[in-house]
Design a protein around this motif. Structure first.
Motif, PDB file in Angstrom:
ATOM      1  N   PRO A 111      23.161  20.439  18.280  1.00  0.00           N
ATOM      2  CA  PRO A 111      23.707  20.091  19.603  1.00  0.00           C
ATOM      3  C   PRO A 111      24.534  21.180  20.263  1.00  0.00           C
ATOM      4  CG  PRO A 111      25.171  19.280  17.892  1.00  0.00           C
ATOM      5  CD  PRO A 111      24.088  20.091  17.194  1.00  0.00           C
ATOM      6  N   ARG A 112      24.669  22.348  19.654  1.00  0.00           N
ATOM      7  CA  ARG A 112      25.720  23.275  20.099  1.00  0.00           C
ATOM      8  C   ARG A 112      25.228  24.360  21.043  1.00  0.00           C
ATOM      9  NH1 ARG A 112      28.399  26.116  15.648  1.00  0.00           N
ATOM     10  NH2 ARG A 112      30.318  25.960  16.854  1.00  0.00           N
ATOM     11  N   LEU A 113      23.925  24.479  21.234  1.00  0.00           N
ATOM     12  CA  LEU A 113      23.372  25.550  22.057  1.00  0.00           C
ATOM     13  C   LEU A 113      22.898  24.948  23.380  1.00  0.00           C
ATOM     14  CD1 LEU A 113      22.392  28.566  22.177  1.00  0.00           C
ATOM     15  CD2 LEU A 113      20.209  27.731  21.298  1.00  0.00           C
ATOM     16  N   LEU A 114      23.502  25.366  24.475  1.00  0.00           N
ATOM     17  CA  LEU A 114      23.094  24.851  25.779  1.00  0.00           C
ATOM     18  C   LEU A 114      21.903  25.660  26.290  1.00  0.00           C
ATOM     19  CD1 LEU A 114      23.817  22.820  28.038  1.00  0.00           C
ATOM     20  CD2 LEU A 114      25.109  24.661  29.119  1.00  0.00           C
ATOM     21  N   VAL A 115      20.855  24.984  26.688  1.00  0.00           N
ATOM     22  CA  VAL A 115      19.636  25.658  27.139  1.00  0.00           C
ATOM     23  C   VAL A 115      19.368  25.274  28.595  1.00  0.00           C
ATOM     24  CG1 VAL A 115      17.194  26.065  26.664  1.00  0.00           C
ATOM     25  CG2 VAL A 115      18.764  25.589  24.779  1.00  0.00           C
ATOM     26  N   LEU A 116      19.055  26.271  29.398  1.00  0.00           N
ATOM     27  CA  LEU A 116      18.882  26.084  30.833  1.00  0.00           C
ATOM     28  C   LEU A 116      17.605  26.784  31.304  1.00  0.00           C
ATOM     29  CD1 LEU A 116      22.405  27.552  31.360  1.00  0.00           C
ATOM     30  CD2 LEU A 116      22.009  25.159  31.773  1.00  0.00           C
ATOM     31  N   VAL A 117      17.038  26.303  32.388  1.00  0.00           N
ATOM     32  CA  VAL A 117      15.966  27.025  33.091  1.00  0.00           C
ATOM     33  C   VAL A 117      16.470  27.298  34.499  1.00  0.00           C
ATOM     34  CG1 VAL A 117      13.636  26.919  34.007  1.00  0.00           C
ATOM     35  CG2 VAL A 117      14.107  26.016  31.734  1.00  0.00           C
ATOM     36  N   ASN A 118      16.637  28.552  34.839  1.00  0.00           N
ATOM     37  CA  ASN A 118      17.202  28.946  36.142  1.00  0.00           C
ATOM     38  C   ASN A 118      18.493  28.187  36.431  1.00  0.00           C
ATOM     39  OD1 ASN A 118      15.008  30.642  36.540  1.00  0.00           O
ATOM     40  ND2 ASN A 118      13.816  29.064  37.601  1.00  0.00           N
ATOM     41  N   GLY A 119      19.301  27.996  35.405  1.00  0.00           N
ATOM     42  CA  GLY A 119      20.584  27.327  35.567  1.00  0.00           C
ATOM     43  C   GLY A 119      20.523  25.817  35.479  1.00  0.00           C
ATOM     44  N   ARG A 120      19.322  25.240  35.438  1.00  0.00           N
ATOM     45  CA  ARG A 120      19.201  23.783  35.275  1.00  0.00           C
ATOM     46  C   ARG A 120      19.178  23.439  33.796  1.00  0.00           C
ATOM     47  NH1 ARG A 120      15.194  20.047  34.225  1.00  0.00           N
ATOM     48  NH2 ARG A 120      13.569  21.654  34.142  1.00  0.00           N
ATOM     49  N   GLN A 121      20.029  22.487  33.437  1.00  0.00           N
ATOM     50  CA  GLN A 121      20.097  22.087  32.041  1.00  0.00           C
ATOM     51  C   GLN A 121      18.790  21.455  31.582  1.00  0.00           C
ATOM     52  OE1 GLN A 121      23.576  19.716  30.948  1.00  0.00           O
ATOM     53  NE2 GLN A 121      22.233  18.286  29.901  1.00  0.00           N
ATOM     54  N   VAL A 122      18.232  21.973  30.478  1.00  0.00           N
ATOM     55  CA  VAL A 122      17.082  21.319  29.846  1.00  0.00           C
ATOM     56  C   VAL A 122      17.473  20.801  28.454  1.00  0.00           C
ATOM     57  CG1 VAL A 122      15.290  22.527  31.139  1.00  0.00           C
ATOM     58  CG2 VAL A 122      16.202  23.575  29.069  1.00  0.00           C
ATOM     59  N   TYR A 123      18.686  21.052  28.073  1.00  0.00           N
ATOM     60  CA  TYR A 123      19.325  20.410  26.918  1.00  0.00           C
ATOM     61  C   TYR A 123      19.349  18.909  27.223  1.00  0.00           C
ATOM     62  CZ  TYR A 123      23.547  19.377  24.015  1.00  0.00           C
ATOM     63  OH  TYR A 123      24.473  18.880  23.125  1.00  0.00           O
ATOM     64  N   LEU A 124      19.026  18.090  26.246  1.00  0.00           N
ATOM     65  CA  LEU A 124      18.891  16.662  26.493  1.00  0.00           C
ATOM     66  C   LEU A 124      20.169  15.946  26.056  1.00  0.00           C
ATOM     67  CD1 LEU A 124      15.213  16.289  25.200  1.00  0.00           C
ATOM     68  CD2 LEU A 124      15.996  16.596  27.564  1.00  0.00           C
ATOM     69  N   THR A 172      18.163  20.070  22.038  1.00  0.00           N
ATOM     70  CA  THR A 172      17.090  20.665  22.824  1.00  0.00           C
ATOM     71  C   THR A 172      15.775  20.452  22.098  1.00  0.00           C
ATOM     72  OG1 THR A 172      18.527  22.334  23.803  1.00  0.00           O
ATOM     73  CG2 THR A 172      16.163  22.805  23.789  1.00  0.00           C
ATOM     74  N   ILE A 173      14.871  19.725  22.725  1.00  0.00           N
ATOM     75  CA  ILE A 173      13.517  19.579  22.208  1.00  0.00           C
ATOM     76  C   ILE A 173      12.699  20.634  22.958  1.00  0.00           C
ATOM     77  CG2 ILE A 173      11.543  18.024  21.917  1.00  0.00           C
ATOM     78  CD1 ILE A 173      13.986  17.203  20.265  1.00  0.00           C
ATOM     79  N   TRP A 174      12.453  21.742  22.277  1.00  0.00           N
ATOM     80  CA  TRP A 174      11.953  22.938  22.951  1.00  0.00           C
ATOM     81  C   TRP A 174      10.629  22.713  23.653  1.00  0.00           C
ATOM     82  CZ3 TRP A 174      15.162  27.014  23.466  1.00  0.00           C
ATOM     83  CH2 TRP A 174      16.326  26.992  22.687  1.00  0.00           C
ATOM     84  N   VAL A 223      28.644  25.851  23.420  1.00  0.00           N
ATOM     85  CA  VAL A 223      29.685  26.176  22.440  1.00  0.00           C
ATOM     86  C   VAL A 223      29.271  27.236  21.427  1.00  0.00           C
ATOM     87  CG1 VAL A 223      31.151  24.157  22.626  1.00  0.00           C
ATOM     88  CG2 VAL A 223      29.084  24.005  21.284  1.00  0.00           C
ATOM     89  N   SER A 224      28.051  27.171  20.901  1.00  0.00           N
ATOM     90  CA  SER A 224      27.634  28.290  20.047  1.00  0.00           C
ATOM     91  C   SER A 224      27.014  29.382  20.904  1.00  0.00           C
ATOM     92  CB  SER A 224      26.634  27.845  18.986  1.00  0.00           C
ATOM     93  OG  SER A 224      25.314  27.778  19.506  1.00  0.00           O
ATOM     94  N   GLY A 225      26.541  29.012  22.083  1.00  0.00           N
ATOM     95  CA  GLY A 225      25.955  29.991  22.977  1.00  0.00           C
ATOM     96  C   GLY A 225      25.159  29.317  24.078  1.00  0.00           C
ATOM     97  N   VAL A 226      24.487  30.144  24.837  1.00  0.00           N
ATOM     98  CA  VAL A 226      23.681  29.667  25.966  1.00  0.00           C
ATOM     99  C   VAL A 226      22.354  30.415  25.957  1.00  0.00           C
ATOM    100  CG1 VAL A 226      23.522  29.510  28.483  1.00  0.00           C
ATOM    101  CG2 VAL A 226      25.737  29.235  27.366  1.00  0.00           C
TER     102      VAL A 226
END
Lengths: 176, 671
Positions: B107-120, B126-128, B157-160
């Motif tokens: 849960p610690r890595l925030l994932v975005l596409v063009n700044g939009r959160q795709v982290y669920l 994140t379900i890649w 928190v661990s990264g982006v």
């Protein structure tokens, strides 16, 4: 061992000497590329084909050499992003009477104050490869490429010639 | 209701745009990259910066590196980044984290596409495969190591990981790719960019993939528990030039996936997800600075084949406004505000909802003190207001909606001093405080009765969970050995993680039965943990045609469980489950129409929950090789053969299914 070391040094020096002329031309082309691309970040800047006046002092060999290198790099037309630059050599004393140019590339060693004053009068953005040009206010922009691309804008000079740059570009350059 | 919110936001964006003088454009990454000779990013501070000058520990993966990796998944690409941990649980599911602490449903890595959160947000994961992006449309992947929730908000928190796609206004990308190979692997994608008149540019992308699941060679999971992973996605990216220099970017996406997941802990179950998103962004330069207004909504439908079938629908709506401006010649500021609404049904009964609203204010100040010294400070304050509506399970613990009438206020911060004493040397000292929010499921999205002989025990949410706080200190040094065309980077980091949220443990009751309520289980704040580490990266070129790179990251984790907490039973035994080392050695070669790449990825010993016994079991150190050989024809066609896990037929990379060797042939045509 000592002899081998000296031989290596001699060979290295010879290699550097051979490479030197090429380096000079390569840097002029790089500076030109950065200057041309930087022009595309001007608000209401030139588009398509634009003529770059290459300002030089015929009495100074280094200035003439840089002019020749820039003109050689431009050739029949130099593509820099959405711009295609064509070159026009202009002696430093003739800038006030120059016509048909959209920007100036100021070679090292010319009288920056005089060129700058003429550029301001004609509302032309002047770009120089010598940091002294932009620091003195003669150039609105200074570019260097060694060891990495560095762009400096003199805000007062840019304002005097009516040049303003896009926000993203301003965030990534040095302003003085 | 949510659609109404979104439309209102879009209308507000148009109104805002109309009120501003026409003047702005989105960032032209390609032109800026060509100008400065290096990648450009906004993921460190929100302001465009050269990658070497960004005040964050960042690695940018270029489109060319993605293409030449031969990888077909985002985790496969990220695995090559220094310090990234990847747990490949199945052919379709991977968990990714930065520098240790990787876990099932990380849960610690925030994932975005063009700044939009795709982290669920439902699970905090994140379900890649759900990310609706094809590799051919990615301009670059920006990996920020360390907390950055002062810019992006909770969970960075661990990264982006910020995935930047090509902008149809600037980048006329047109590519079609087809792949096929062993393990029944099949995939294809089409990226098409087109103009709609003079003022509108658009990119349409569609793609899909499937392959055989890795085989089970043990008692668990059984063959009928496994399902082949498959995915399909589409997205549309439209940039409209509404006035001379006024721009509206609208992005919409859809994805539909199936994969075997270890989300339920040690065991495998199939999960099916559908995602949709709509986003509108307006940018404008004004006398007050560069202003960006954005609104987006993500919708997730998830079906898990656990507990007889669980269905979740999670909707998040985000609206933000930011102003980026420069004061004088040396000071850049960013001021921002954000509102988000997030809601999830309470499964499996689905008669109640748990939700929260978040209001956030943030600011950033970058000061170029002189040509050698730069400081950056950023801060963000988030106020999360919880809510729950609807009935509870009979006799459920925590069975009172008033318990959710609670606010959580948390502060994130980043501060960096960068010193460049020479053109070849950069030192960077940084401090970061990141905030990890409880997920919606932890807050009550699951209420599940479990029959335990004559009594019933309930799994319920915990509205009293505190956010976890990560504090990270890092000293970084980079040196450019220009004469030999090589670069060296060294990082020393120290991380302190407070109030870590744990999973449930059915081995110990969190609620004891009473005359009116059942006993039960819930997630709790269960431990603190510290991490120390060092990372060395090196890249260079032997010749213009032959390049190399290497990295090694060492970490040491020390957990401090709270009284009575069994970290293993609650799935948070990071001291045992974090490898002490990971690294890569890679090369790239190009000659004429030929290009070749290889990467050897190493992971040291660690332990993980066994899929059969549920005990912590050793996973031996391993090295996996991936490679690609490509040939480019004169008419824009590229033929390539690529493979993953090439050193063995079957390799135990986790305690679950063994990773299998795969070889793919691909053909792509760009125009």
């Amino acid at each position: 061992m000592h002899t081998q070391f000296k031989t290596s040094l001699t060979a290295l020096a010879a290699a550097l000497a051979l490479a030197a002329p090429g380096i000079g031309h390569a840097d002029a082309a790089k500076d030109l590329g950065v200057a041309g691309r930087a022009l595309t970040f001007l608000e209401n800047g030139p588009t398509g084909k634009a003529t770059l006046g290459v300002v030089f002092d015929p009495s100074k060999p280094a200035s003439v050499a840089e002019k020749n290198a820039v003109m050689a790099a431009i050739g029949a037309g130099y593509a820099a992003g959405s711009l295609t630059l064509v070159g026009k050599p202009i002696e430093a004393g003739d800038v006030a009477g120059a016509s048909g140019v959209q920007a100036l590339f100021v070679t090292g060693g010319v009288n920056y104050a005089a060129v700058g004053a003429a550029a301001k009068a004609k509302k032309l953005i002047a770009i120089g490869s010598d940091p002294a040009c932009v620091r003195s206010g003669g150039c609105a922009m200074g570019v260097s490429t060694d060891p990495k691309v560095d762009i400096t804008v003199n805000r007062a000079t840019a304002a005097a010639v009516g040049a303003s740059f896009k926000a993203a570009f301003r965030m990534m350059i040095n302003e003085i | 209701m949510n659609k109404t919110h979104l439309l209102t936001g879009v209308a507000a964006s148009f109104a805002l745009m109309a009120a501003m003088p026409a003047a702005a454009q989105s960032i032209d990454y390609g032109s800026l990259q060509e100008l400065f000779g290096e990648a450009v990013t906004t993921s460190a501070t929100g302001s465009p910066q050269r990658s070497t000058e960004a005040p964050a520990d960042m690695q940018i993966i270029s489109a060319d590196e993605i293409r030449r990796s031969g990888e077909t998944s985002l985790p496969g690409i990220l695995q090559r980044v220094a310090g990234i941990d990847v747990l490949n649980h199945s052919a379709g599911q991977s968990d990714v984290n930065v520098r240790g602490y990787d876990q099932v449903s990380s849960p610690r890595l925030l994932v975005l596409v063009n700044g939009r959160q795709v982290y669920l947000d439902h699970y905090g994961v994140t379900i890649w495969a759900t990310i609706p992006v094809q590799l051919d449309e990615i301009r670059q992947i920006e990996v920020v190591k360390g907390p950055n929730s002062a810019l992006f908000g909770f969970n960075a928190v661990s990264g982006v990981v910020n995935i930047i796609t090509y902008n149809p206004k600037f980048d006329p990308t047109n590519v079609v790719t087809a792949r096929g190979g062993t393990l029944g692997a099949k995939s294809g994608s089409l990226v098409s960019t087109f103009k709609l008149g003079q003022a509108v540019s658009a990119r349409l992308t569609v793609g899909g993939s499937s392959q055989d699941e890795w085989a089970s060679t043990r008692a668990q999971p059984t063959k009928d528990q496994l399902h082949d992973p498959r995915s399909a996605s589409a997205n549309l990216d439209v940039v409209a030039q509404l006035a001379e220099k006024t721009e509206l970017r609208m992005e919409g996406s859809w994805s539909n996936i199936q994969e075997d997941s270890r989300a339920a802990g040690a065991s495998y179950s199939v999960v099916k997800m559908i995602t949709n998103s709509e986003k509108a962004t307006v940018t404008s330069d004004t006398q007050l600075g560069s202003i960006q207004a954005q609104v987006y909504q993500n919708q997730l439908t998830a079906k898990y084949s656990i507990a007889g079938g669980i269905f979740w629908k999670n909707t998040i709506t985000v609206a933000s406004l930011q102003d980026l401006f420069k004061v004088g010649t040396a000071h850049t500021f960013r001021l921002g505000g954000e509102y988000r609404h997030n809601t999830l049904n309470v499964a499996p009964v689905n008669k109640a909802d748990v939700s929260y609203d978040v209001a956030a204010l943030s600011g950033m100040w970058n000061w170029q003190v002189n040509d050698k010294l730069t400081t950056t400070a950023a801060m963000r304050v988030d106020k999360m207001s919880l809510d729950r509506s609807g009935p509870f399970l009979p006799r459920a613990p925590n069975g009172n909606n008033a318990l959710w009438n609670r606010d959580i206020t948390a502060t994130s911060a980043n501060a960096t001093v960068a010193w460049r004493p020479t053109s070849a040397d950069t030192f960077r000292l940084s401090y970061a405080r990141g905030v990890q929010a409880p997920s919606l499921i932890e807050l009550g999205g699951l209420e599940l009765p479990i029959a335990a002989g004559p009594i019933t025990l309930d799994i319920v949410g915990n509205p009293k969970l505190r956010p976890s706080i990560v504090t990270n200190y890092e000293l970084a040094y980079d040196h450019d050995f220009a004469p030999i065309k090589a670069k060296l980077g060294v990082r020393l980091f120290n991380q302190d993680w407070k109030d870590i949220k744990t999973g449930i443990s059915t081995g110990s009751l969190d609620f004891y039965p009473s005359a009116t309520t059942n006993g039960g289980f819930t997630q709790i704040n269960g431990l603190d943990s510290k991490l120390k580490g060092a990372e060395v990266t090196a890249t260079g070129r032997f010749t213009p045609e032959l390049g190399w790179r290497a990295d090694y990251t060492a970490t040491s984790v020390k957990d401090s469980p709270f009284a009575g907490i069994n970290t293993f039973a609650r799935g948070v035994a990071f001291q045992q489950t974090t490898p002490k080392a990971r690294g890569n050695i890679g090369m790239d070669w190009e000659h004429g129409a030929w290009e070749a790449d290889a990467n050897l990825h190493y992971v040291g010993d660690y332990k993980f929950q066994d899929v059969v016994t549920s005990a912590l079991t050793p996973v031996k150190a391993y090295a996996s090789l991936s490679a690609r050989l490509g040939y480019k024809t004169a008419n824009g066609i590229t033929l390539a053969v690529a493979g993953q896990n090439l050193l063995s037929d079957r390799q135990n990379q986790t305690s679950g299914l063994a990773a299998e060797r795969r070889v793919l042939l691909s053909v792509s045509k760009a125009w």
